[in-house]
Design a protein around this motif. Structure first.
Motif, PDB file in Angstrom:
ATOM      1  N   SER A 157       1.364  -3.213   6.020  1.00  0.00           N
ATOM      2  CA  SER A 157       1.046  -3.193   4.645  1.00  0.00           C
ATOM      3  C   SER A 157      -0.530  -2.615   4.563  1.00  0.00           C
ATOM      4  O   SER A 157      -0.791  -1.699   3.728  1.00  0.00           O
ATOM      5  N   ALA A 158      -1.380  -2.894   5.671  1.00  0.00           N
ATOM      6  CA  ALA A 158      -2.474  -2.050   5.556  1.00  0.00           C
ATOM      7  C   ALA A 158      -2.519  -0.795   5.793  1.00  0.00           C
ATOM      8  O   ALA A 158      -3.210   0.231   4.929  1.00  0.00           O
ATOM      9  N   LEU A 159      -1.529  -0.258   6.482  1.00  0.00           N
ATOM     10  CA  LEU A 159      -1.395   1.201   6.512  1.00  0.00           C
ATOM     11  C   LEU A 159      -1.111   1.637   5.364  1.00  0.00           C
ATOM     12  O   LEU A 159      -1.382   2.864   4.961  1.00  0.00           O
ATOM     13  N   ILE A 160       0.132   1.232   4.729  1.00  0.00           N
ATOM     14  CA  ILE A 160       0.432   1.871   3.317  1.00  0.00           C
ATOM     15  C   ILE A 160      -0.622   1.919   2.234  1.00  0.00           C
ATOM     16  O   ILE A 160      -0.855   2.867   1.759  1.00  0.00           O
ATOM     17  N   VAL A 161      -1.470   0.759   2.284  1.00  0.00           N
ATOM     18  CA  VAL A 161      -2.599   0.608   1.068  1.00  0.00           C
ATOM     19  C   VAL A 161      -3.761   1.711   1.726  1.00  0.00           C
ATOM     20  O   VAL A 161      -4.261   2.305   0.669  1.00  0.00           O
ATOM     21  N   PHE A 162      -3.922   1.854   2.965  1.00  0.00           N
ATOM     22  CA  PHE A 162      -4.891   2.978   3.232  1.00  0.00           C
ATOM     23  C   PHE A 162      -4.227   4.412   3.127  1.00  0.00           C
ATOM     24  O   PHE A 162      -5.072   5.118   2.366  1.00  0.00           O
ATOM     25  N   ALA A 163      -3.092   4.617   3.147  1.00  0.00           N
ATOM     26  CA  ALA A 163      -2.568   5.710   2.805  1.00  0.00           C
ATOM     27  C   ALA A 163      -2.799   6.024   1.048  1.00  0.00           C
ATOM     28  O   ALA A 163      -2.844   7.287   0.787  1.00  0.00           O
ATOM     29  N   LEU A 164      -2.523   5.165   0.375  1.00  0.00           N
ATOM     30  CA  LEU A 164      -2.586   4.956  -0.992  1.00  0.00           C
ATOM     31  C   LEU A 164      -4.259   4.961  -1.561  1.00  0.00           C
ATOM     32  O   LEU A 164      -4.241   5.273  -2.645  1.00  0.00           O
ATOM     33  N   SER A 165      -5.052   4.989  -0.672  1.00  0.00           N
ATOM     34  CA  SER A 165      -6.498   4.771  -1.035  1.00  0.00           C
ATOM     35  C   SER A 165      -7.062   6.189  -1.289  1.00  0.00           C
ATOM     36  O   SER A 165      -7.931   6.325  -2.318  1.00  0.00           O
ATOM     37  N   PHE A 166      -6.430   7.210  -0.930  1.00  0.00           N
ATOM     38  CA  PHE A 166      -6.987   8.881  -1.007  1.00  0.00           C
ATOM     39  C   PHE A 166      -6.548   9.144  -2.456  1.00  0.00           C
ATOM     40  O   PHE A 166      -5.616   8.966  -3.102  1.00  0.00           O
ATOM     41  N   SER A 167      -7.353   9.807  -3.121  1.00  0.00           N
ATOM     42  CA  SER A 167      -7.160  10.564  -4.287  1.00  0.00           C
ATOM     43  C   SER A 167      -6.829  12.039  -4.097  1.00  0.00           C
ATOM     44  O   SER A 167      -7.058  12.614  -3.147  1.00  0.00           O
TER      45      SER A 167
ATOM     46  N   LEU B 268      -9.366  10.530 -10.627  1.00  0.00           N
ATOM     47  CA  LEU B 268      -9.407  10.192  -9.235  1.00  0.00           C
ATOM     48  C   LEU B 268      -8.147   9.080  -8.971  1.00  0.00           C
ATOM     49  O   LEU B 268      -7.656   8.558  -8.074  1.00  0.00           O
ATOM     50  N   SER B 269      -7.588   8.700 -10.235  1.00  0.00           N
ATOM     51  CA  SER B 269      -6.590   7.667 -10.121  1.00  0.00           C
ATOM     52  C   SER B 269      -5.090   8.150 -10.117  1.00  0.00           C
ATOM     53  O   SER B 269      -4.181   8.307 -10.966  1.00  0.00           O
ATOM     54  N   ASN B 270      -5.091   8.692  -8.796  1.00  0.00           N
ATOM     55  CA  ASN B 270      -3.746   9.171  -8.246  1.00  0.00           C
ATOM     56  C   ASN B 270      -3.740   8.849  -6.788  1.00  0.00           C
ATOM     57  O   ASN B 270      -4.646   8.686  -6.241  1.00  0.00           O
ATOM     58  N   PHE B 271      -2.561   9.205  -6.168  1.00  0.00           N
ATOM     59  CA  PHE B 271      -2.306   9.130  -4.832  1.00  0.00           C
ATOM     60  C   PHE B 271      -2.246  10.641  -4.232  1.00  0.00           C
ATOM     61  O   PHE B 271      -2.147  11.378  -4.889  1.00  0.00           O
ATOM     62  N   SER B 272      -2.367  10.632  -2.882  1.00  0.00           N
ATOM     63  CA  SER B 272      -2.928  11.874  -2.234  1.00  0.00           C
ATOM     64  C   SER B 272      -1.899  12.627  -1.247  1.00  0.00           C
ATOM     65  O   SER B 272      -1.176  11.714  -0.833  1.00  0.00           O
ATOM     66  N   GLU B 273      -1.940  13.772  -1.194  1.00  0.00           N
ATOM     67  CA  GLU B 273      -1.330  14.549  -0.082  1.00  0.00           C
ATOM     68  C   GLU B 273      -1.564  14.321   1.205  1.00  0.00           C
ATOM     69  O   GLU B 273      -0.859  13.945   2.064  1.00  0.00           O
ATOM     70  N   PHE B 274      -3.052  13.709   1.398  1.00  0.00           N
ATOM     71  CA  PHE B 274      -3.447  13.200   2.594  1.00  0.00           C
ATOM     72  C   PHE B 274      -2.582  12.016   3.014  1.00  0.00           C
ATOM     73  O   PHE B 274      -2.468  11.703   4.175  1.00  0.00           O
ATOM     74  N   GLY B 275      -2.403  11.236   1.938  1.00  0.00           N
ATOM     75  CA  GLY B 275      -1.658   9.943   2.276  1.00  0.00           C
ATOM     76  C   GLY B 275      -0.173  10.189   2.907  1.00  0.00           C
ATOM     77  O   GLY B 275       0.209   9.456   3.555  1.00  0.00           O
TER      78      GLY B 275
ATOM     79  N   SER C  15      10.928   5.894   8.184  1.00  0.00           N
ATOM     80  CA  SER C  15      11.247   7.011   7.233  1.00  0.00           C
ATOM     81  C   SER C  15      11.337   6.545   5.728  1.00  0.00           C
ATOM     82  O   SER C  15      11.119   7.537   4.970  1.00  0.00           O
ATOM     83  N   GLU C  16      11.846   5.495   5.575  1.00  0.00           N
ATOM     84  CA  GLU C  16      12.293   5.197   3.919  1.00  0.00           C
ATOM     85  C   GLU C  16      10.924   5.339   3.220  1.00  0.00           C
ATOM     86  O   GLU C  16      10.771   5.693   2.161  1.00  0.00           O
ATOM     87  N   TRP C  17       9.874   4.491   3.943  1.00  0.00           N
ATOM     88  CA  TRP C  17       8.589   4.452   3.429  1.00  0.00           C
ATOM     89  C   TRP C  17       7.823   5.781   3.130  1.00  0.00           C
ATOM     90  O   TRP C  17       7.212   6.148   2.082  1.00  0.00           O
ATOM     91  N   LEU C  18       8.109   6.941   4.070  1.00  0.00           N
ATOM     92  CA  LEU C  18       7.652   8.148   3.823  1.00  0.00           C
ATOM     93  C   LEU C  18       8.286   8.756   2.616  1.00  0.00           C
ATOM     94  O   LEU C  18       7.494   9.335   1.611  1.00  0.00           O
ATOM     95  N   VAL C  19       9.695   8.401   2.072  1.00  0.00           N
ATOM     96  CA  VAL C  19      10.218   9.001   1.230  1.00  0.00           C
ATOM     97  C   VAL C  19       9.483   8.131  -0.263  1.00  0.00           C
ATOM     98  O   VAL C  19       9.302   8.896  -1.341  1.00  0.00           O
ATOM     99  N   ILE C  20       9.396   6.866  -0.179  1.00  0.00           N
ATOM    100  CA  ILE C  20       8.953   6.173  -1.156  1.00  0.00           C
ATOM    101  C   ILE C  20       7.496   6.666  -1.498  1.00  0.00           C
ATOM    102  O   ILE C  20       7.090   6.627  -2.782  1.00  0.00           O
ATOM    103  N   LEU C  21       6.595   6.895  -0.665  1.00  0.00           N
ATOM    104  CA  LEU C  21       5.269   7.325  -0.759  1.00  0.00           C
ATOM    105  C   LEU C  21       5.337   8.727  -1.348  1.00  0.00           C
ATOM    106  O   LEU C  21       4.504   8.986  -2.286  1.00  0.00           O
TER     107      LEU C  21
END
Length: 522
Positions: free
Chosen positions: A112-122, A308-315, A330-336
């Protein structure tokens, strides 16, 4: 294959442009459609995507000043948001898991922390394209958003270094030798002239820096960004940026297509990605309140937070790395990937209405402002100067010199570039720092003392934005502007600009008149 994806990209980009959406959204859609039809991304698209991102980071660096990054609103705003987002995001994600939603309910705390961290970037790509399309790269909120993105990129690079165990080589210290070599490099740039060597040199420096950093085990994209910042003070920085603009936009098509080619999503994955986009308002609110608490004005905080209210390619890069390491399915990679794509669309659509929305609801946002103003947000209007020129580029400077020669000290200029304004002041030009697209700016000065405003800006959209802000203040004077083409001139006149000068036509007339004067002197 190349013809097929180029054709799809063009058609989808054109369709989105016709409905007043950025073409980049069409490129994303093209990737998903092609994947649905059974096509797969080849090495060409991957190479184009990589080149586009590297060029983009270099051109960002060319527009950055290191002094802008050490401002509290940039580094403290970025770090504060990252920490708060992690805390709030994990709580909300765990709250969603209580509903027993597939893929979410069985997530561990670490995942969960990893997913939220990936979504933290704009998204650097999304925000830069957004600012370029609206002509706001050098505005107060534009530079603030870019500064925060750079700080986030640094955090992402640090994570990638730690996660991959890719420790910089001891030879990395030799990169510092380029600092004293700057005068020699600047001289080489001067000798390149103004022709085809300029974009070629831009490519050489960009990918030369990329390869050097990769050679010493540091992420090459960081090298491209730092190379741009290294050359940002050069007088040809703007010229290099313009020469690379078309190349960068072309190569970035590959990036947007590559996102669409990530995987074919299921309806269940799409639903979860849609739920994740519900976190975007949280991201906006965190950015907005952090920025106003750092003494930024409501409008600057609002526009920066919205961009800045979006998710990033870095995520996605972080998610892909985590998937390879077995930390993320791998399913979460598609979801993100879907969540990132949806966030691009949401940000681009909402930002088109941002200026009008803030103008109608500014009192709701301004009540959160701090009473203390930052130094660069204070503006002292020049007395007894009834003519204002917005944009002190070549056209603006030409108009300033001509009017100043005829009318004396009754003309003043306005520009958003702090370094340019400083240089102009050192050369006895009456110029001031300010953002003409900011409604607060026009409301803070006495417009009854201004008879004529000249909008010497290259972008028609910028001129329209500023004209709209001026019109809302019930300004009684005249507005003049420039245009490159006849359809632009007509559009500006219909929008309410009193006089529009065709840039090319007027230049030709002036050239002819001056040439005829030579004959009269013979």
């Amino acid at each position: 294959m190349e013809f097929i994806w180029i054709g799809f990209a063009f058609i989808c980009g054109l369709l989105t442009k016709l409905v007043s959406l950025p073409p980049s959204i069409g490129y994303l859609a093209a990737g998903f459609i092609l994947l649905f039809l059974g096509y797969e991304a080849d090495s060409t698209i991957t190479v184009l995507a990589d080149i586009g991102i590297t060029l983009m980071l270099f051109t960002i660096g060319l527009k950055l000043n290191i002094k802008d990054l050490i401002k509290p609103e940039v580094w403290l705003g970025s770090l504060s948001h990252s920490v708060l987002w992690l805390v709030v995001g994990i709580v909300l994600l765990k709250g969603i898991a209580l509903v027993a939603i597939p893929f979410v309910s069985d997530l561990s705390m670490e995942t969960s922390a990893l997913i939220v961290f990936a979504l933290s970037f704009s998204s650097t790509v999304c925000v830069v394209k957004l600012m370029e399309e609206h002509g706001e790269m050098r505005t107060r909120h534009g530079k603030l958003a870019i500064g925060i993105l750079v700080m986030q990129d640094v955090i992402a690079v640090i994570f990638l270094v730690v996660a991959t165990g890719k420790i910089p080589s001891p030879w990395a210290a030799l990169l510092l030798l380029f600092i004293p070599l700057k005068p020699l490099i600047n001289k080489g740039i001067d000798k390149a002239g103004h022709g085809e060597l300029i974009p070629l040199m831009g490519f050489f420096i960009t990918f030369g820096a990329y390869e050097l950093f990769e050679f010493v085990h540091i992420k090459g994209d960081l090298g491209a960004l730092l190379a741009g910042m290294y050359l940002a003070s050069h007088v040809k920085a703007s010229e290099i940026t313009k020469s690379l603009l078309s190349f960068k936009d072309l190569f970035l098509i590959g990036f947007f297509l590559s996102i669409g080619f990530t995987a074919l999503p299921t309806l269940e994955m799409f639903a979860i990605a849609s739920i994740l986009t519900l976190l975007l308002p949280v991201k906006f609110l965190l950015f907005f309140f952090i920025l106003v608490k750092l003494n930024l004005r409501g409008r600057t905080a609002f526009l920066s937070a919205l961009a800045l209210s979006n998710f990033s390619e870095f995520g996605l890069i972080i998610a892909a790395l985590s998937s390879k390491a077995g930390w993320l399915s791998s399913e979460w990679l598609v979801i993100l990937s879907l969540a990132v794509s949806l966030s691009f669309i949401i940000t681009n659509v909402l930002y088109n209405f941002s200026h009008d929305y803030f103008a109608k609801n500014k009192e709701k946002f301004k009540r959160f402002e701090s009473k203390k103003r930052l130094k660069e947000d204070n503006f002292v209007q020049p007395d007894e100067a009834p003519i204002a020129i917005v944009g002190m580029g070549r056209v603006g400077m030409g108009a300033y010199k001509a009017l100043n020669a005829q009318l004396g000290e009754q003309v003043w200029g306005l520009d958003t570039d702090k370094d340019k304004v400083k240089w102009l002041n050192e050369n006895d030009v009456n110029a001031y720092l300010g953002d003409a697209e900011d409604a607060d700016f026009w409301e803070s000065i006495d417009l009854s003392k201004i008879d004529l405003i000249l909008l010497a800006l290259p972008a028609v959209q910028d001129i329209m934005n500023i004209t709209a802000q001026i019109q809302r203040t019930n300004y009684q004077g005249k507005i003049a502007a420039i245009a490159r083409y006849d359809d632009e001139r007509i559009a500006l006149e219909e929008f309410g600009v009193d006089k529009v000068f065709n840039f090319y036509t007027e230049a030709g007339v002036g050239f002819a008149e001056e040439s005829m004067n030579l004959l009269k002197r013979v």
